[in-house]
Write a protein that holds these residues in place. Structure first.
Motif, short mmCIF file in Angstrom:
data_model
loop_
_atom_site.label_atom_id
_atom_site.label_comp_id
_atom_site.label_asym_id
_atom_site.label_seq_id
_atom_site.Cartn_x
_atom_site.Cartn_y
_atom_site.Cartn_z
N SER A 1 -7.63 -3.01 -0.35
CA SER A 1 -6.83 -1.86 -0.76
C SER A 1 -7.07 -1.57 -2.24
CB SER A 1 -5.33 -2.11 -0.53
OG SER A 1 -5.07 -2.44 0.83
N SER B 1 0.80 -1.21 0.00
CA SER B 1 0.00 0.00 0.00
C SER B 1 0.84 1.27 0.00
CB SER B 1 -0.95 -0.02 1.20
OG SER B 1 -1.93 -1.02 1.03
N SER C 1 -7.29 1.99 1.95
CA SER C 1 -7.56 0.66 2.49
C SER C 1 -8.64 0.75 3.55
CB SER C 1 -6.29 0.05 3.12
OG SER C 1 -5.28 -0.14 2.17
#
Length: 425
Positions: free
Chosen positions: A388, A24, A367
């Protein structure tokens, strides 16, 4: 102790052999383990799981009881899309990442030591793409970072604790794809490129926790930069210098760093059943991922040293920017020893469009997480799910020599499923 060390080595080895296909914050994971993942990755002001060895080692001395041990498995399923004038394709991958940790406190509760093996960062993708010059080829990338982290924590007084971890980081890189040389007299020359390299370096972090009052805890942590010099080999074939590709093997050295980071966090009890928390993290991508430097030596084809000298150097531009990660978490504790968790993570954009490629699909920005934990006796099991995603990213004119990824679009999303088992001493 020997069994613990053996388990740690086994865990890191497994982490390096299994690609982590999507992350992420650039290529750094938002969280490690089901406890932190369920509450949006917040962990700096907490002391209820083994991943604090990596996030904030000061928390080890605040663990309830005499310590804990934890084993967890994080499964990631990624869905990647890529298109350009020659391609329109997608890829789905599933991978499993384990982690293990042990924390023990002294009899007086003033000291704590811990050992942990984690995979905090990685990236990877595998594609079949058409290139206007080289035809249809495999585009494959893999990068993983594993850490074995012994740590120690000390309770300075009733409110303040400090801690540090220092260990070894092991990283492995693989790139197999068409590659346009970026610098030097052959800049822009198309090449078939197959690189494998491994490196090890010192890894360390420090942290503190402060009990502001009976309801609020403040935490802060700093993770040092892990600068790697990878050693490996390359199989390359330069196209266009003759009627046939000119092939050679080389010994390779690659310079790349995994970024330092700093963060602060707060955990606050709304009442005896509800807790909220937030972490703010900064990542120094501008220094770590400015460029990837490659040096090639000991060519098996005498043509290369005769024309280019004994060493060939190239730099692959990345030009990433620093980023911030905002993490929010909520927990509801029930009278039957269960806990429900939820959270949200936002990561600012750090990868510029000009150097975006499908080989490092680091485009996730948002997310949402949920989690559940159940305790019985000295045991607790935890579950978390994280979704995500990021916006579709477009590249106009690529800054990479050769223009392989110009006029392209990419999109990615990931599903994380985390399970962990904690035993408290």
């Amino acid at each position: 102790m020997k069994k613990i060390v053996a388990y740690l080595l086994l865990a890191v080895t497994a982490q390096l052999l299994v690609p982590s296909r999507a992350q992420s914050n650039g290529v750094v994971r938002d969280s490690i383990g089901a406890t932190s993942s369920g509450r949006g990755g917040t962990n700096l002001a907490h002391h209820d799981n083994g991943a604090v060895i990596l996030n904030n080692p000061a928390a080890m001395v605040n663990v309830k009881g005499s310590g804990l041990s934890e084993f967890g498995v994080d499964t990631v399923i990624t869905d990647l899309d890529y298109s350009d004038p020659e391609n329109n394709t997608s890829a789905v991958n599933t991978n499993v990442l384990p982690e293990i940790s042990v924390i023990r406190k002294s009899l007086d509760g003033r000291w704590a030591v811990g050992f942990g093996a984690f995979a905090p960062a990685g990236y990877g993708a595998t594609w079949k793409l058409s290139n206007p010059i080289l035809g249809t080829n495999t585009y494959k990338s893999f990068g993983a970072l594993g850490k074995i982290m012994p740590g120690v924590a000390y309770q300075v007084n009733d409110d303040l604790s400090i801690g540090a971890s220092m260990g070894v980081a092991i990283s492995h890189l693989e790139f197999e794809s068409p590659f346009f040389l970026q610098t030097g007299p052959l800049a822009g020359a198309p090449t078939q490129f197959d690189l494998q390299a491994t490196g090890a370096s010192l890894a360390w972090n420090v942290g503190l926790q402060y009990q502001l009052d009976e309801w609020t805890t403040i935490g802060a942590g700093f993770i040092g930069e892990t600068r790697m010099e990878y050693d490996g080999n390359v199989r390359a074939a330069v196209v266009g210098l003759g009627p046939q590709p000119i092939e050679s093997r080389f010994d390779a050295e690659v310079d790349l760093a995994w970024p330092r980071s700093a963060g602060v966090g707060v955990a606050h009890w709304l009442n005896c059943r509800q807790r909220i928390s937030t972490d703010l993290m900064w990542y120094d991508w501008s220094n770590a991922y400015d460029q990837l430097d490659i040096r090639l030596r000991n060519s098996t084809n005498p043509i290369f040293p005769a024309v280019l000298g004994p060493e060939i150097s190239d730099s692959f531009p990345l030009r990433w920017r620093d980023s911030l990660s905002v993490r929010l978490g909520y927990e509801l504790f029930t009278p039957n020893d269960s806990v429900f968790r939820a959270g949200y993570v936002y990561n600012t954009r750090n990868l510029p469009s000009a150097t975006l490629t499908p080989l490092i699909p680091a485009t996730l920005e948002h997310s949402f997480t949920v989690g559940y934990g159940k305790s019985w006796s000295d045991w607790q099991w935890n579950f978390a799910y994280q979704f995500s995603f990021g916006p579709e990213r477009s590249v106009g004119t690529s800054a990479l020599a050769g223009g392989d990824f110009s006029n392209s679009e990419s999109n990615s999303q990931a599903h994380w499923i985390s399970l962990s088992l904690i035993r408290r001493f």
